[in-house]
Scaffold this motif. Structure first.
Motif, PDB file in Angstrom:
ATOM      1  N   ILE A  33      44.384  37.885  31.986  1.00 29.94           N
ATOM      2  CA  ILE A  33      43.899  36.638  31.360  1.00 29.94           C
ATOM      3  C   ILE A  33      44.893  36.137  30.311  1.00 29.94           C
ATOM      4  N   LEU A  34      45.450  37.075  29.525  1.00 25.56           N
ATOM      5  CA  LEU A  34      46.371  36.698  28.458  1.00 25.56           C
ATOM      6  C   LEU A  34      47.663  36.088  28.996  1.00 25.56           C
ATOM      7  N   PHE A  35      48.208  36.662  30.055  1.00 26.57           N
ATOM      8  CA  PHE A  35      49.546  36.271  30.502  1.00 26.57           C
ATOM      9  C   PHE A  35      49.560  35.333  31.698  1.00 26.57           C
ATOM     10  N   ILE A  36      48.441  35.260  32.413  1.00 27.56           N
ATOM     11  CA  ILE A  36      48.404  34.376  33.587  1.00 27.56           C
ATOM     12  C   ILE A  36      47.288  33.343  33.463  1.00 27.56           C
ATOM     13  N   GLY A  37      46.126  33.788  33.002  1.00 26.30           N
ATOM     14  CA  GLY A  37      44.938  32.932  32.977  1.00 26.30           C
ATOM     15  C   GLY A  37      45.065  31.699  32.128  1.00 26.30           C
ATOM     16  N   ILE A  38      45.852  31.764  31.073  1.00 27.80           N
ATOM     17  CA  ILE A  38      46.003  30.609  30.179  1.00 27.80           C
ATOM     18  C   ILE A  38      46.632  29.431  30.920  1.00 27.80           C
ATOM     19  N   ASN A  39      47.605  29.732  31.781  1.00 30.08           N
ATOM     20  CA  ASN A  39      48.319  28.673  32.501  1.00 30.08           C
ATOM     21  C   ASN A  39      47.848  28.475  33.938  1.00 30.08           C
ATOM     22  N   ASN A  40      47.309  29.515  34.543  1.00 28.08           N
ATOM     23  CA  ASN A  40      46.941  29.439  35.963  1.00 28.08           C
ATOM     24  C   ASN A  40      45.694  30.291  36.206  1.00 28.08           C
ATOM     25  N   LYS A  41      44.526  29.690  36.039  1.00 29.93           N
ATOM     26  CA  LYS A  41      43.273  30.433  36.140  1.00 29.93           C
ATOM     27  C   LYS A  41      43.012  30.961  37.551  1.00 29.93           C
ATOM     28  N   ILE A  42      43.417  30.173  38.562  1.00 29.47           N
ATOM     29  CA  ILE A  42      43.190  30.604  39.948  1.00 29.47           C
ATOM     30  C   ILE A  42      44.014  31.847  40.268  1.00 29.47           C
ATOM     31  N   LYS A  43      45.275  31.848  39.846  1.00 30.43           N
ATOM     32  CA  LYS A  43      46.136  33.009  40.078  1.00 30.43           C
ATOM     33  C   LYS A  43      45.605  34.231  39.334  1.00 30.43           C
ATOM     34  N   ALA A  44      45.130  34.012  38.119  1.00 32.69           N
ATOM     35  CA  ALA A  44      44.584  35.115  37.325  1.00 32.69           C
ATOM     36  C   ALA A  44      43.346  35.701  37.998  1.00 32.69           C
ATOM     37  N   ALA A  45      42.473  34.807  38.485  1.00 31.52           N
ATOM     38  CA  ALA A  45      41.249  35.271  39.150  1.00 31.52           C
ATOM     39  C   ALA A  45      41.582  36.070  40.407  1.00 31.52           C
ATOM     40  N   LEU A  46      42.597  35.584  41.143  1.00 38.60           N
ATOM     41  CA  LEU A  46      43.008  36.278  42.359  1.00 38.60           C
ATOM     42  C   LEU A  46      43.584  37.659  42.035  1.00 38.60           C
ATOM     43  N   GLN A  47      44.357  37.725  40.951  1.00 44.04           N
ATOM     44  CA  GLN A  47      44.968  38.994  40.567  1.00 44.04           C
ATOM     45  C   GLN A  47      43.905  39.998  40.119  1.00 44.04           C
ATOM     46  N   VAL A  48      42.894  39.529  39.412  1.00 43.75           N
ATOM     47  CA  VAL A  48      41.779  40.415  39.017  1.00 43.75           C
ATOM     48  C   VAL A  48      41.016  40.863  40.255  1.00 43.75           C
ATOM     49  N   ALA A  49      40.888  39.960  41.224  1.00 44.47           N
ATOM     50  CA  ALA A  49      40.149  40.272  42.455  1.00 44.47           C
ATOM     51  C   ALA A  49      40.838  41.368  43.263  1.00 44.47           C
ATOM     52  N   TYR A  50      42.152  41.459  43.159  1.00 43.87           N
ATOM     53  CA  TYR A  50      42.872  42.519  43.867  1.00 43.87           C
ATOM     54  C   TYR A  50      42.370  43.907  43.452  1.00 43.87           C
ATOM     55  N   PHE A  51      41.932  44.014  42.213  1.00 42.37           N
ATOM     56  CA  PHE A  51      41.415  45.293  41.699  1.00 42.37           C
ATOM     57  C   PHE A  51      39.895  45.357  41.849  1.00 42.37           C
ATOM     58  N   LEU A  52      39.232  44.260  41.478  1.00 49.31           N
ATOM     59  CA  LEU A  52      37.768  44.253  41.486  1.00 49.31           C
ATOM     60  C   LEU A  52      37.209  44.371  42.907  1.00 49.31           C
ATOM     61  N   GLY A  53      37.854  43.715  43.873  1.00 49.59           N
ATOM     62  CA  GLY A  53      37.367  43.741  45.253  1.00 49.59           C
ATOM     63  C   GLY A  53      37.281  45.147  45.820  1.00 49.59           C
ATOM     64  N   PRO A  54      38.395  45.914  45.824  1.00 53.95           N
ATOM     65  CA  PRO A  54      38.321  47.292  46.326  1.00 53.95           C
ATOM     66  C   PRO A  54      37.322  48.159  45.557  1.00 53.95           C
ATOM     67  N   ILE A  55      37.163  47.898  44.237  1.00 55.67           N
ATOM     68  CA  ILE A  55      36.195  48.679  43.460  1.00 55.67           C
ATOM     69  C   ILE A  55      34.776  48.421  43.957  1.00 55.67           C
ATOM     70  N   LEU A  56      34.403  47.158  44.107  1.00 54.38           N
ATOM     71  CA  LEU A  56      33.036  46.817  44.512  1.00 54.38           C
ATOM     72  C   LEU A  56      32.739  47.249  45.943  1.00 54.38           C
ATOM     73  N   ILE A  57      33.673  46.968  46.854  1.00 54.05           N
ATOM     74  CA  ILE A  57      33.454  47.355  48.255  1.00 54.05           C
ATOM     75  C   ILE A  57      33.478  48.880  48.392  1.00 54.05           C
ATOM     76  N   GLY A  58      34.415  49.525  47.684  1.00 51.61           N
ATOM     77  CA  GLY A  58      34.486  50.989  47.705  1.00 51.61           C
ATOM     78  C   GLY A  58      33.236  51.629  47.145  1.00 51.61           C
ATOM     79  N   LEU A  59      32.709  51.045  46.081  1.00 49.08           N
ATOM     80  CA  LEU A  59      31.455  51.542  45.498  1.00 49.08           C
ATOM     81  C   LEU A  59      30.315  51.442  46.507  1.00 49.08           C
ATOM     82  N   PHE A  60      30.234  50.317  47.182  1.00 50.99           N
ATOM     83  CA  PHE A  60      29.168  50.103  48.163  1.00 50.99           C
ATOM     84  C   PHE A  60      29.268  51.118  49.308  1.00 50.99           C
TER      85      PHE A  60
END
Length: 780
Positions: free
Chosen positions: A233-260
């Protein structure tokens, strides 16, 4: 000899070689650490020689690395730990653990030198690919093992068996988690195929992590996700929220699906087995994370270590000696001869081992990492290194969380990634900060001092690692006999144990273990000499006193038996073997006051059938008769502990026969005594016949069949042994796993590989303690 390596290929290759320690197995040792530390320390020496041969190339790097605050703190910690040898409870144990610290220290220094001013992205790429591969291999090992064992093991035993080359499943889980940040780096910095592959690797890693049910890694995963999200959020989200969200999703997605997926697999296992033990679904396990749940385990251990550190503020117990200093705190909390070994918090344990200086130094080393990372985040000149710094910081954080809740300090795989991660954290310094101009004398003396001292440290460390590995190989067999009559030849035991270490994996004095074999062979004076020599190797466990009681009992010196039986029991009153010993000595001395005193103390901590049965047998032996109170206690014990009929069989038989007019020289007792005597004399066939006769008189006691089987097994009659083990395991109260273990040993001796695993797995499920190495060898 000066090899040009502008990008860092050599450093990358050497780092990958260090990481390959993940694949080093126990090679016949009782613990995988022995072979792994020997590998790492030997590689340290090889790298040191390479640096020396190319000393002109790495002269600037070597001098600069020792200007890092982290390096200076690490150096102070090592020096302080070396000094602790002179005040340690057991200086030899300090040498064993110190060799591992030195190996980790040199790993960090040498990797830092090799990385100095090299292409960070190039190095990161190679190292991250290697780590991703290791994560994938470990993840598949866990998923395959879990699936294979789901129908043959209960869930708890299945999960506990998934330790791989890491010693236990908690270290395996931490080893998985610490690799996640490096896989993230590959996902972020690559496109298409490689990105997709590593998203898959991360997914499998998350599933494997959640299957292992290790709560400390849940905490660690949450913290590193938070660090990753904030930095994104600090280094990408300020200028490019979509890219920041996608980058967070790279980690969050495997966590949520793996948890399930992991939750589904675990829920299916629970449903298949029809009950849930200590482990279960991810949601169930996460719900267990409470202060109350840790009150009886970690928090209690922390309090003990803190108390010791406060009482010994300057010097502590000596590096690696908390395992001994903890024993007086644990004698009223842990059963038998179990020693906690670590306090489940390496930060607190460092204070207990090394006092204030060592504890603060260790803590500041980890504090420097976030301070330096945040400093890089804030300065624009460090912008190209924000991601590498964040990834490395996340990896060090994984280690720090594990160190706060567990004990990764002696585990080679964890130490390797910690050292590499720390080197990566401070690598940008060599690119951004101007190299301080040092005097010519300093430029010459620092390398000379480094190579000389490093060689002076690593040669003994390799020697100690080799000695420890050799000891672990023989311990695998000697400790396997610790709860049975020892069968190994005395000369084999004596010649196989090296001088270092002087403690077993469970802190029993090695010379005390050898004395047990000397006693078996009637070498009483030699046994006593060894026990006296090793008196201070572990002065708190009183195992030597326990062996002394056996020696003096054989010599018919029952006054001496009483002295040592009392000393052992009253210093470790929850040990059943010590309780039985003091009952024996008190019976021989006809001391009913001591019998009652010991009974009341043991019953205070461990009320149950064992306490009452031993007490009643001792009273009966002294009195020769049964009174109303004794009979009443036996009746109430039978009613209260119906599942312990095997434990109560002897006292029930004696008491029932006595009421019918049969005297204390009861037939069953004589048969059992004759069986023990014959077995001790190695007349195994004769012993088996006595136990089979006892089984005819007392057919409800499975131990007679078990002992008959062990007698045949000890005599090499494996085919005859198996039917009696099979008969013993049919009893519902045969819960020790001993018969299953020896059944498996019989099949191993007969070469019947297909029949080995089922009894071994059952023995593991029932809690038999020496099966892990055999499971790894025969049931992969």
């Amino acid at each position: 000899m000066n090899i040009k390596d502008d990008k860092g290929l050599i450093g990358s290759i050497i780092t990958v070689l260090y990481l390959m320690v993940h694949f080093v197995s126990d090679f016949g040792g009782a613990d995988v650490m022995g072979a792994q530390w020997l590998y790492t320390s030997t590689l340290d020496l090889v790298v040191l020689l390479y640096l020396f041969l190319n000393r002109n190339t790495y002269k600037e790097a070597l001098t600069s690395i020792f200007n890092y605050k982290f390096t200076l703190l690490f150096s102070l910690l090592v020096l302080w730990a070396i000094g602790s040898y002179f005040y340690a409870i057991n200086p030899t144990e300090t040498l064993v653990t110190l060799a591992r610290l030195i190996s980790t220290y040199l790993l960090f220094i040498q990797v830092s030198i090799l990385f100095y001013k090299k292409d960070i992205k190039y190095i990161f790429n190679i190292v991250c690919f290697a780590i991703s591969f290791i994560l994938l291999v470990d993840s598949f090992y866990i998923l395959k093992g879990f699936s294979r064992n789901i129908e043959t093991m209960d869930l708890d035993a299945n999960i506990l068996s998934l330790s791989g080359n890491h010693g236990n499943k908690n270290v395996m889980a931490a080893s998985l988690l610490i690799k996640f940040p490096f896989v993230l780096w590959l996902i972020i910095n690559h496109k298409s195929f490689i990105k997709i592959i590593n998203i898959g690797v991360l997914f499998f890693g998350v599933v494997a992590l959640f299957i292992l049910n290790t709560r400390s890694t849940y905490v660690g995963l949450g913290i590193i996700f938070l660090i990753y999200s904030i930095s994104t959020i600090l280094f990408i989200g300020i200028n490019n929220k979509i890219k920041a969200a996608l980058q967070v999703a790279y980690f969050l997605g495997p966590i949520l699906i793996g948890l399930f997926v992991a939750n589904l697999l675990l829920a299916n296992a629970v449903e298949l087995q029809g009950y849930q033990g200590g482990y279960g679904t991810v949601t169930k396990r996460a719900g267990d994370i409470t202060i109350q749940s840790e009150q009886g385990s970690r928090i209690h251990l922390w309090k003990s270590a803190i108390d010791y550190a406060i009482k010994h503020p300057f010097v502590g117990a000596g590096y690696g000696n908390w395992k001994l200093a903890s024993i007086p705190y644990e004698k009223e909390f842990t059963n038998d001869l179990f020693v906690p070994y670590h306090c489940h918090n390496d930060f607190i344990e460092m204070f207990a081992d090394l006092g204030v200086v060592g504890g603060i130094t260790f803590g500041f080393m980890f504090l420097l990492v976030p301070i330096f990372t945040i400093k890089m985040w804030r300065k624009s000149e460090f912008k190209p290194y924000h991601l590498t710094a964040t990834i490395s910081f996340m990896a060090v954080t994984c280690y720090a969380v594990d160190a706060f809740l567990n004990f990764p300090a002696e585990r080679t795989a964890m130490q390797t990634i910690l050292a590499v991660s720390a080197a990566f954290v401070f690598l940008p310094i060599s690119h951004i900060c101007k190299t301080k101009t040092s005097s010519g004398i300093l430029n010459k003396t620092v390398p000379v001092i480094f190579y000389f001292i490093s060689l002076l440290l690593i040669i003994p460390s390799i020697y100690i690692a080799k000695q420890t590995y050799d000891s672990l190989k023989i311990q695998k067999y000697v400790m396997g006999e610790i709860d049975t009559d020892p069968k190994m030849a005395l000369e084999e035991v004596k010649s196989s144990f090296p001088a270092i270490p002087n403690l077993s994996t469970s802190t029993l004095p090695i010379k005390g273990l050898i004395a047990r074999y000397e006693f078996r062979d009637k070498h009483y004076e030699e046994a006593l000499r060894l026990l006296n020599e090793s008196e201070n190797d572990n002065p708190y466990l009183h195992y030597n006193d326990f062996i002394r009681t056996a020696v003096y009992a054989d010599k018919q010196k029952f006054d001496s038996v009483a002295i040592y039986a009392k000393r052992a029991f009253y210093n470790w009153p929850r040990a059943t073997s010590y309780y039985k010993n003091i009952m024996f000595s008190s019976t021989k001395n006809e001391d009913t006051i001591e019998i009652k005193k010991a009974y009341n103390l043991y019953k205070k901590y461990r009320p149950g059938a064992v306490a009452n049965a031993q007490y009643l047998l001792a009273l009966y032996e002294v009195k020769g008769t049964i009174d109303y109170n004794m009979m009443n206690l036996l009746d109430s014990t039978n009613a209260r502990y119906p599942m312990d009929s095997a434990i109560l069989a002897t006292v029930n038989s004696i008491f029932s026969r006595n009421k019918s007019g049969i005297k204390s020289t009861d037939v069953l007792t004589n048969l059992l005594n004759n069986g023990v005597a014959a077995f001790t004399k190695r007349q195994y066939m004769k012993a088996a016949q006595f136990y089979l006769q006892a089984a005819q008189l007392d057919p409800t006691n499975y131990t007679h069949y078990e002992n008959a089987g062990i007698s045949y097994y000890s005599g090499g009659e494996f085919v005859k042994a198996i039917p009696y083990f099979e008969k013993a395991v049919q009893f519902s109260n045969a819960t020790t796993g001993k018969s299953e273990f020896f059944m498996a040993m019989s099949y191993i001796a007969l070469g019947k590989k297909k029949q080995i695993c089922t009894p071994l797995i059952t023995a593991k499920r029932k809690g038999y303690t020496v099966v892990d190495s055999y499971l790894r060898q025969y049931c992969k």
